[in-house]
Design a protein around this motif. Structure first.
Motif, PDB file in Angstrom:
ATOM      1  N   GLN A  43      38.581  65.371  40.776  1.00 15.86           N
ATOM      2  CA  GLN A  43      38.241  65.952  42.076  1.00 15.86           C
ATOM      3  C   GLN A  43      36.912  65.430  42.625  1.00 15.86           C
ATOM      4  N   ASN A  44      36.335  64.456  41.937  1.00 14.50           N
ATOM      5  CA  ASN A  44      35.118  63.814  42.422  1.00 14.50           C
ATOM      6  C   ASN A  44      35.488  62.416  42.913  1.00 14.50           C
ATOM      7  N   VAL A  45      35.647  62.271  44.227  1.00 12.40           N
ATOM      8  CA  VAL A  45      36.178  61.049  44.825  1.00 12.40           C
ATOM      9  C   VAL A  45      35.045  60.257  45.462  1.00 12.40           C
ATOM     10  N   SER A  46      35.040  58.966  45.245  1.00 11.40           N
ATOM     11  CA  SER A  46      34.041  58.116  45.886  1.00 11.40           C
ATOM     12  C   SER A  46      34.709  57.117  46.820  1.00 11.40           C
ATOM     13  N   LEU A  47      34.043  56.827  47.930  1.00 13.52           N
ATOM     14  CA  LEU A  47      34.422  55.762  48.848  1.00 13.52           C
ATOM     15  C   LEU A  47      33.346  54.686  48.739  1.00 13.52           C
ATOM     16  N   PHE A  48      33.765  53.426  48.639  1.00  3.46           N
ATOM     17  CA  PHE A  48      32.814  52.362  48.389  1.00  3.46           C
ATOM     18  C   PHE A  48      33.231  51.092  49.114  1.00  3.46           C
ATOM     19  N   GLU A  49      32.242  50.262  49.399  1.00  2.00           N
ATOM     20  CA  GLU A  49      32.500  48.967  50.011  1.00  2.00           C
ATOM     21  C   GLU A  49      32.881  47.958  48.933  1.00  2.00           C
ATOM     22  N   LEU A  50      33.908  47.160  49.212  1.00  2.00           N
ATOM     23  CA  LEU A  50      34.378  46.136  48.282  1.00  2.00           C
ATOM     24  C   LEU A  50      34.144  44.747  48.861  1.00  2.00           C
ATOM     25  N   ASP A  51      33.863  43.775  47.972  1.00  2.00           N
ATOM     26  CA  ASP A  51      33.786  42.400  48.445  1.00  2.00           C
ATOM     27  C   ASP A  51      35.156  41.748  48.331  1.00  2.00           C
ATOM     28  N   VAL A  52      35.224  40.456  48.585  1.00  2.00           N
ATOM     29  CA  VAL A  52      36.500  39.750  48.641  1.00  2.00           C
ATOM     30  C   VAL A  52      37.247  39.795  47.317  1.00  2.00           C
ATOM     31  N   ASN A  53      36.529  39.931  46.197  1.00  2.00           N
ATOM     32  CA  ASN A  53      37.156  39.969  44.878  1.00  2.00           C
ATOM     33  C   ASN A  53      37.245  41.376  44.296  1.00  2.00           C
ATOM     34  N   SER A 305      41.106  61.380  31.995  1.00  2.00           N
ATOM     35  CA  SER A 305      40.065  61.034  31.027  1.00  2.00           C
ATOM     36  C   SER A 305      40.319  59.687  30.353  1.00  2.00           C
ATOM     37  N   ASP A 306      41.530  59.136  30.556  1.00  2.00           N
ATOM     38  CA  ASP A 306      41.849  57.828  29.986  1.00  2.00           C
ATOM     39  C   ASP A 306      41.053  56.733  30.691  1.00  2.00           C
ATOM     40  N   PRO A 307      40.845  55.594  30.025  1.00  2.00           N
ATOM     41  CA  PRO A 307      40.203  54.462  30.703  1.00  2.00           C
ATOM     42  C   PRO A 307      40.954  54.115  31.997  1.00  2.00           C
ATOM     43  N   GLN A 308      40.221  53.853  33.046  1.00  2.00           N
ATOM     44  CA  GLN A 308      40.819  53.647  34.368  1.00  2.00           C
ATOM     45  C   GLN A 308      40.934  52.162  34.732  1.00  2.00           C
ATOM     46  N   ASP A 309      40.738  51.281  33.754  1.00  2.00           N
ATOM     47  CA  ASP A 309      40.789  49.850  34.022  1.00  2.00           C
ATOM     48  C   ASP A 309      42.179  49.416  34.445  1.00  2.00           C
ATOM     49  N   GLY A 310      42.231  48.470  35.376  1.00  2.00           N
ATOM     50  CA  GLY A 310      43.495  47.942  35.833  1.00  2.00           C
ATOM     51  C   GLY A 310      43.338  46.535  36.373  1.00  2.00           C
ATOM     52  N   VAL A 311      44.380  46.077  37.040  1.00  2.00           N
ATOM     53  CA  VAL A 311      44.407  44.729  37.594  1.00  2.00           C
ATOM     54  C   VAL A 311      44.879  44.810  39.037  1.00  2.00           C
ATOM     55  N   LEU A 312      44.224  44.060  39.909  1.00  2.00           N
ATOM     56  CA  LEU A 312      44.673  43.932  41.288  1.00  2.00           C
ATOM     57  C   LEU A 312      45.299  42.556  41.474  1.00  2.00           C
ATOM     58  N   GLY A 313      46.444  42.528  42.151  1.00  2.00           N
ATOM     59  CA  GLY A 313      47.120  41.273  42.453  1.00  2.00           C
ATOM     60  C   GLY A 313      46.995  40.948  43.925  1.00  2.00           C
ATOM     61  N   PHE A 314      46.453  39.765  44.235  1.00  2.00           N
ATOM     62  CA  PHE A 314      46.268  39.337  45.623  1.00  2.00           C
ATOM     63  C   PHE A 314      47.319  38.290  45.971  1.00  2.00           C
ATOM     64  N   GLY A 315      47.848  38.371  47.206  1.00  2.00           N
ATOM     65  CA  GLY A 315      48.893  37.429  47.581  1.00  2.00           C
ATOM     66  C   GLY A 315      48.872  37.055  49.049  1.00  2.00           C
ATOM     67  N   PHE A 316      49.678  36.021  49.359  1.00  2.00           N
ATOM     68  CA  PHE A 316      49.863  35.548  50.727  1.00  2.00           C
ATOM     69  C   PHE A 316      51.333  35.693  51.111  1.00  2.00           C
ATOM     70  N   PHE A 317      51.603  35.775  52.407  1.00  2.00           N
ATOM     71  CA  PHE A 317      52.970  35.929  52.877  1.00  2.00           C
ATOM     72  C   PHE A 317      53.787  34.647  52.733  1.00  2.00           C
ATOM     73  N   ARG A 318      53.132  33.502  52.665  1.00  2.00           N
ATOM     74  CA  ARG A 318      53.877  32.243  52.625  1.00  2.00           C
ATOM     75  C   ARG A 318      54.745  32.172  51.356  1.00  2.00           C
ATOM     76  N   LEU A 319      55.815  31.392  51.454  1.00  2.00           N
ATOM     77  CA  LEU A 319      56.803  31.331  50.379  1.00  2.00           C
ATOM     78  C   LEU A 319      56.251  30.680  49.116  1.00  2.00           C
TER      79      LEU A 319
END
Length: 339
Positions: A43-53, A305-319
């Motif tokens: 219930q403690n939510v943060s909003l933050f600025e992200l860079d390109v990565n 309470s579990d580790p919150q680590d994950g992976v983000l996948g970035f993509g383009f619309f091109r085939l």
């Protein structure tokens, strides 16, 4: 029209556009905002600025959920108004009987961000969209036997389209199962029908005329999150999104053809440490790429309470594009472009 907090979102957007085109005509620097609950503090939510990565540049503000002891944020139910100064997100209680829409002022200037207003919704609200020109919020509000697409603004909650008959007794609308194009007042809702009931369907809505205009039977995939690529100059809306294909072993982005078949345009294998991981409903626009999605352990929920680590996948619309993966030490529940 009044907004959530007595400030006209449409006026804010208009002023932002006017400022952008005034003077030297310089384009505003990209401003990408993310949202995540703290580990072990759902219930403690943060909003933050992200860079390109997707590195955290700075924390903009903290929001303490305040309406129910089981209240929690919803994956992908976070949107920011392009050109504006507001982001908004949805929460629900565990029982699914109440939801809340939080409206937050955001700014890159220190001390200028903070909670502005909270609106209560009667039922379980799933998925969230911000109307580009009015700033109103659009969501799906669910109660037993009653499923409606609604608009939320300073005047309250307005019912737009009743889709109860399409959902039926066993249908499900999960996080990520809607997408919307403001330029043509169109919205699509993916409905999972369940085993032995029939194929999943996509219901297309006209939000201006407040009616269902089309349904499509999905023939060969179960979606994770929906995306409508809106091309304003031609009013072409290409419907697609993310899905796990090849028996759930491959991450993919694709689009639907006229026959309801999912045509894969980009794929990627799960990251090397991907055992037990799954795609989340997160699907949004980052800075350098066309879209970004989340991959997290299937056993982990945001703020647990579990580790919150994950992976983000970035993509383009091109085939035939392969995804670019970035590790992140937090559960990215939602993100949105301001500029």
């Amino acid at each position: 029209m009044r907004s959530f907090v007595g400030v006209c979102f449409f006026c804010v957007f208009t002023v932002a556009v006017a400022v952008a085109f005034a003077g030297s005509g310089a384009k505003a620097a990209p401003f990408w905002v993310g949202m995540s609950p703290a580990q072990g503090q759902a219930q403690n939510v943060s909003l933050f600025e992200l860079d390109v990565n997707a590195n955290v540049v700075q924390v903009l503000t903290y929001v303490q959920l305040q309406k129910d002891k089981t209240e929690h944020v919803n994956v992908d139910a976070f949107r920011c108004l392009p050109g504006g100064t507001f982001c908004t997100f949805l929460t629900t209680n565990d029982a699914g009987t109440k939801s809340w829409l939080y409206n937050v002022t955001v700014s890159q200037t220190s001390g200028k961000s903070g909670l502005a207003h909270v609106t209560e919704l009667d039922g379980k609200a799933v998925n969230l969209h911000a109307e580009l020109f009015s700033g109103s919020a659009i969501t799906v509000l669910q109660k037993p036997g009653d499923v409606k697409v609604v608009r939320v603004n300073g005047n309250g909650v307005e019912s737009l389209v009743d889709i109860s008959s399409y959902v039926g007794a066993n249908g499900k609308i999960k996080p990520g199962y809607t997408t919307q194009c403001s330029d043509v007042d169109a919205m699509w809702v993916y409905i999972e029908k369940g085993e032995g009931v029939g194929s999943d369907i996509i219901v297309q809505l006209d939000l201006l005329k407040t009616r269902v205009v089309d349904t499509t039977h999905v023939l060969d995939v179960k979606m994770v999150s929906m995306w409508a690529s809106c091309i304003d100059s031609t009013n072409v809306n290409k419907l697609g999104g993310t899905a796990m294909v090849n028996n759930g072993t491959t991450l993919s982005y694709g689009t639907f053809n006229e026959g309801g078949h999912f045509v894969v345009s980009s794929t990627g294998k799960f990251p090397s440490h991907g055992k037990g991981m799954t795609m989340t409903a997160l699907l949004t626009e980052p800075i350098k790429y066309d879209y970004v999605f989340g991959v997290y352990p299937s056993s982990v929920t945001p703020g647990s309470s579990d580790p919150q680590d994950g992976v983000l996948g970035f993509g383009f619309f091109r085939l035939f594009h392969t995804f670019t993966f970035v590790n992140v030490p937090f559960y990215l529940v939602g993100a949105g472009r301001i500029y």
